[in-house]
Scaffold this active site. Structure first.
Site, short mmCIF file in Angstrom:
data_model
loop_
_atom_site.label_atom_id
_atom_site.label_comp_id
_atom_site.label_asym_id
_atom_site.label_seq_id
_atom_site.Cartn_x
_atom_site.Cartn_y
_atom_site.Cartn_z
N ARG A 125 4.88 -3.45 17.02
CA ARG A 125 5.73 -2.99 15.93
C ARG A 125 6.55 -4.21 15.53
O ARG A 125 7.53 -4.55 16.20
CB ARG A 125 6.65 -1.88 16.43
CG ARG A 125 7.42 -1.18 15.32
CD ARG A 125 8.43 -0.21 15.87
NE ARG A 125 7.86 0.99 16.46
CZ ARG A 125 7.42 2.04 15.77
NH1 ARG A 125 7.49 2.03 14.45
NH2 ARG A 125 6.93 3.09 16.37
N PHE A 168 -7.33 1.33 5.74
CA PHE A 168 -6.56 0.16 5.31
C PHE A 168 -6.78 -1.06 6.21
O PHE A 168 -6.21 -2.11 5.98
CB PHE A 168 -5.06 0.47 5.19
CG PHE A 168 -4.48 1.28 6.31
CD1 PHE A 168 -4.25 0.72 7.54
CD2 PHE A 168 -4.15 2.62 6.11
CE1 PHE A 168 -3.70 1.46 8.58
CE2 PHE A 168 -3.59 3.37 7.13
CZ PHE A 168 -3.36 2.79 8.37
N LYS A 223 2.37 4.49 1.66
CA LYS A 223 2.47 5.02 3.03
C LYS A 223 2.10 6.50 2.91
O LYS A 223 2.88 7.32 2.45
CB LYS A 223 3.88 4.85 3.59
CG LYS A 223 3.98 5.27 5.06
CD LYS A 223 5.35 4.92 5.63
CE LYS A 223 5.41 5.00 7.15
NZ LYS A 223 5.01 6.25 7.73
N GLU A 272 0.86 -1.19 0.00
CA GLU A 272 0.00 0.00 0.00
C GLU A 272 0.89 1.23 0.00
O GLU A 272 2.06 1.15 0.38
CB GLU A 272 -0.87 0.03 1.28
CG GLU A 272 -1.87 -1.10 1.37
CD GLU A 272 -2.36 -1.31 2.81
OE1 GLU A 272 -2.06 -0.50 3.69
OE2 GLU A 272 -3.06 -2.32 3.02
P1 ATP Z 1 6.79 7.37 10.74
O1 ATP Z 1 7.51 8.53 11.34
O2 ATP Z 1 7.57 6.66 9.68
O3 ATP Z 1 5.38 7.62 10.40
P2 ATP Z 1 5.85 6.12 13.04
O4 ATP Z 1 6.67 5.72 14.18
O5 ATP Z 1 4.94 7.27 13.16
O6 ATP Z 1 6.83 6.31 11.85
P3 ATP Z 1 5.36 3.60 11.88
O7 ATP Z 1 4.90 2.45 12.64
O8 ATP Z 1 6.78 3.62 11.58
O9 ATP Z 1 4.91 4.92 12.62
O10 ATP Z 1 4.59 3.69 10.52
C1 ATP Z 1 3.25 3.49 10.52
C2 ATP Z 1 2.55 4.79 10.30
O11 ATP Z 1 2.45 5.06 8.92
C3 ATP Z 1 1.14 4.69 10.77
O12 ATP Z 1 1.01 5.10 12.10
C4 ATP Z 1 0.34 5.55 9.83
O13 ATP Z 1 0.16 6.84 10.38
C5 ATP Z 1 1.20 5.67 8.62
N1 ATP Z 1 0.62 5.04 7.42
C6 ATP Z 1 0.46 5.64 6.22
N2 ATP Z 1 -0.06 4.82 5.32
C7 ATP Z 1 -0.25 3.63 5.94
C8 ATP Z 1 -0.75 2.37 5.50
N3 ATP Z 1 -1.14 2.15 4.25
N4 ATP Z 1 -0.79 1.37 6.44
C9 ATP Z 1 -0.38 1.57 7.70
N5 ATP Z 1 0.11 2.74 8.15
C10 ATP Z 1 0.19 3.77 7.28
#
Ligand code: ATP
EC number: 6.5.1.1
Length: 556
Positions: free
Chosen positions: A412, A337, A249, A247
């Site tokens: 995570r 999603f 991001k 998907e």
């Molecule tokens: P980052 O700073 O990279 O967003 P993070 O610590 O906030 O990191 P991660 O677990 O690394 O969070 O990445 C998941 C985040 O990405 C989710 O919390 C969401 O907000 C975002 N996201 C965007 N698109 C998607 C998707 N298709 N599926 C899941 N999460 C997504």
């Protein structure tokens, strides 16, 4: 239960640094609490919390109000109080010392109980509008008036959400498990779906293992969100998952939508209720989504076909009460999603590919909400294509998910991998600062930042960040942090930890200068992570891992 008992227990465990011993002591203490309400309150209070994070209530008591209440309760003038705080470096200890001078007066006062403290807190958080500050000062002053010195120490720290006991989520989980002989994983699961350790403890006490097993996801109680790890490479993802659900991001902000019993509630990543900030999404959900579901997705703000910087959406969260004005300025949409709950049942244990089918069957696409596009493939070239499409559209990269995986709240793990082009930044808690020089003397021009030890909840400094801010941001942050100033010493400021900065850096070094043992070289401010709580900041383990990975890179 007397509040004194709680405070005295705190003063004993404050000196313990072994996490095992802490968990054992807490287990023994909470096991001895008979009353359910006392147990609930004590568990939350030990973590420095008055309400679970998703509860909209808040005390609304800043450092300034504490100063005032102490002044009223002890008759000490403000400059004396400030002096004492500087001397001790801790508002709790300062309050304790102030109260020591008036102990004789309180001998005939009614003794404080945990229930009474809870009652006053609930009253304080229900006060709004004109005159509420004054009433809060009165209520708080009354509490201080009945408090013994040791009680004043922990009362103050509790109000500031800084117990300094080294009791984080991990220790509370272990203590509950130990107290009633239940597996840690089961306690953890119950916590991830209720986000309320108080409630988990009460169920563990009354119904044991079976009770926790029966705890299910409920509508309008937020669930910890599943998170992603960094993908080492596309090939790694294919190796591990064989088929990969890809998907985009999205560059937006995470939301969990609960739609049932006639109402929609939307929670942010830190599980705050942000429903009021998103009225147009609420309407759209009511007309286009089948009732009785919990959905996971991302809200994105668009301008001329491209996502607007993340900050704009968060600004709406911050100003949740001025929404209508903002609505015209920032057009937003939501992409879903995942689905966690459907037709009165939790569906998190179904594999992603089945949840996806369910999701598609409950959401009717409109021009404001839809199901996020997903491609399932084993072909690296296809993944790369989706990734490039996302970047070209102005988004962050791609998410690579295992189609066979369950939804694991709060996890995570390897089932969700994120593919992003940028170097890893760190999300760090702002714990202090320094006033600037010359033209900048009216703003806080540098900030002390810390990572988290999740077991103890301690914040471990890793450096100071003074670059990357615009002049506007320095002004804005000075106002944001001003109410959090605990005390000042010359130009130095100690701040109540509340906000998280995303920080870039050139390198991580080992350093005895900071308590973490690490220092960031050339740290640079990237943005304020308003969607992250202190408890979600990057951990000391992650800093250590990034430190190690620097050498791996060099060797190859
Ligand atoms: P980052 O700073 O990279 O967003 P993070 O610590 O906030 O990191 P991660 O677990 O690394 O969070 O990445 C998941 C985040 O990405 C989710 O919390 C969401 O907000 C975002 N996201 C965007 N698109 C998607 C998707 N298709 N599926 C899941 N999460 C997504």
């Amino acid at each position: 239960m007397l509040f004194k008992e709680f405070a005295e227990f705190c003063s004993v465990i404050e000196k313990i640094s072994s996490t095992l011993e802490l968990a054992a002591r807490i287990a023994a203490f909470i096991k001895g609490i008979e009353d359910d309400n006392d147990l609930y309150n004590v568990v939350l209070f030990l973590m420095g919390k008055v309400y679970p994070p998703w509860d909209e209530r808040e005390l609304g008591v800043g450092v300034g109000l504490i100063y005032e209440a102490l002044r009223v309760a002890t008759g000490t003038n403000r400059s004396k109080i400030e002096e004492l705080i500087k001397e001790t470096g801790d508002l709790g200890i300062a309050a304790e010392k102030l109260l020591q001078t008036k102990t004789q007066l309180t001998l005939f006062e009614e003794e404080l109980t945990v229930a009474k403290v809870r009652e006053v807190f609930d009253t304080m958080s229900s006060l709004t509008g004109e005159g509420s500050q004054k009433r809060k000062i009165r209520l708080l002053a009354d509490l201080y008036f009945s408090a013994t010195p040791i009680e004043a120490r922990y009362l103050t720290r509790l109000i500031l959400s800084e117990m300094r006991l080294g009791v984080g989520e991990g220790i509370v989980r272990d203590a509950i498990a130990r107290a009633w002989g239940i597996e840690e994983a089961l306690v953890e699961r119950a916590y991830m779906i209720t986000n309320d350790f108080g409630k988990v403890a009460v169920v563990a006490k009354n119904e044991g293992k079976e009770g926790l097993e029966k705890m299910k996801i409920e509508l309008h109680v937020p669930v910890r969100m599943m998170l992603a790890q960094v993908a080492e490479s596309i090939d790694q993802a294919i190796r591990e998952m064989s088929r990969v659900a890809v998907e985009w991001k999205f560059d937006g902000t995470r939301v969990q939508v609960h739609w049932g019993n006639g109402k929609v509630t939307i929670y942010s990543r830190r599980l705050e209720n942000v429903t009021r900030a998103l009225p147009e999404i609420v309407e759209e959900i009511k007309s286009n989504v089948k009732e009785g579901v919990i959905l996971d997705g991302e809200v994105v703000a668009m301008k001329e076909g491209r996502p607007m910087p993340f900050q704009h959406i968060l600004r709406r969260f911050r100003r949740k009460y001025e929404v209508s004005k903002m609505m015209e300025k920032i057009p937003i949409h939501a992409q879903f999603f995942d689905i966690l709950y459907c037709d009165g049942k939790e569906v998190i244990d179904l594999p992603l590919e089945e949840r996806r089918k369910l999701l598609e069957s409950v959401v009717r696409s409109s021009d404001r909400i839809w199901v996020a596009k997903q491609v399932v493939t084993s072909d690296a070239a296809v993944i790369e294509q989706v990734y490039n499409e996302a970047l070209n559209a102005g988004h962050e990269g791609a998410m690579l998910k295992n189609p066979k995986s369950p939804y694991i709240p709060g996890k995570r793990g390897k089932h969700w991998l994120k593919l992003k082009p940028v170097m890893e930044t760190l999300d760090l808690v702002v714990i202090g600062g320094e006033w600037g020089e010359g033209k900048r003397s009216h703003v806080i021009s540098s900030y002390e930042i810390a990572c988290l030890d999740p077991t103890t909840g301690k914040l471990l400094p890793v450096g100071k960040v003074a670059t990357g801010f615009t002049d506007e941001e320095l002004e804005e942050f000075t106002e944001l942090f001003r109410p959090l100033i605990e005390y000042e010493e010359g130009k130095k400021i100690v701040l109540q930890p509340k906000y998280v900065f995303e920080v870039a850096y050139q390198e991580i070094q080992k350093s005895p200068k900071y308590e973490s043992g690490y220092a960031l070289r050339f740290p640079r401010f990237v943005r304020l992570r308003e969607d992250k709580d202190v408890g979600e900041a990057d951990t000391i383990d992650r800093v250590a891992r990034l430190y190690e990975s620097q050498f791996k890179g060099k060797k190859t």
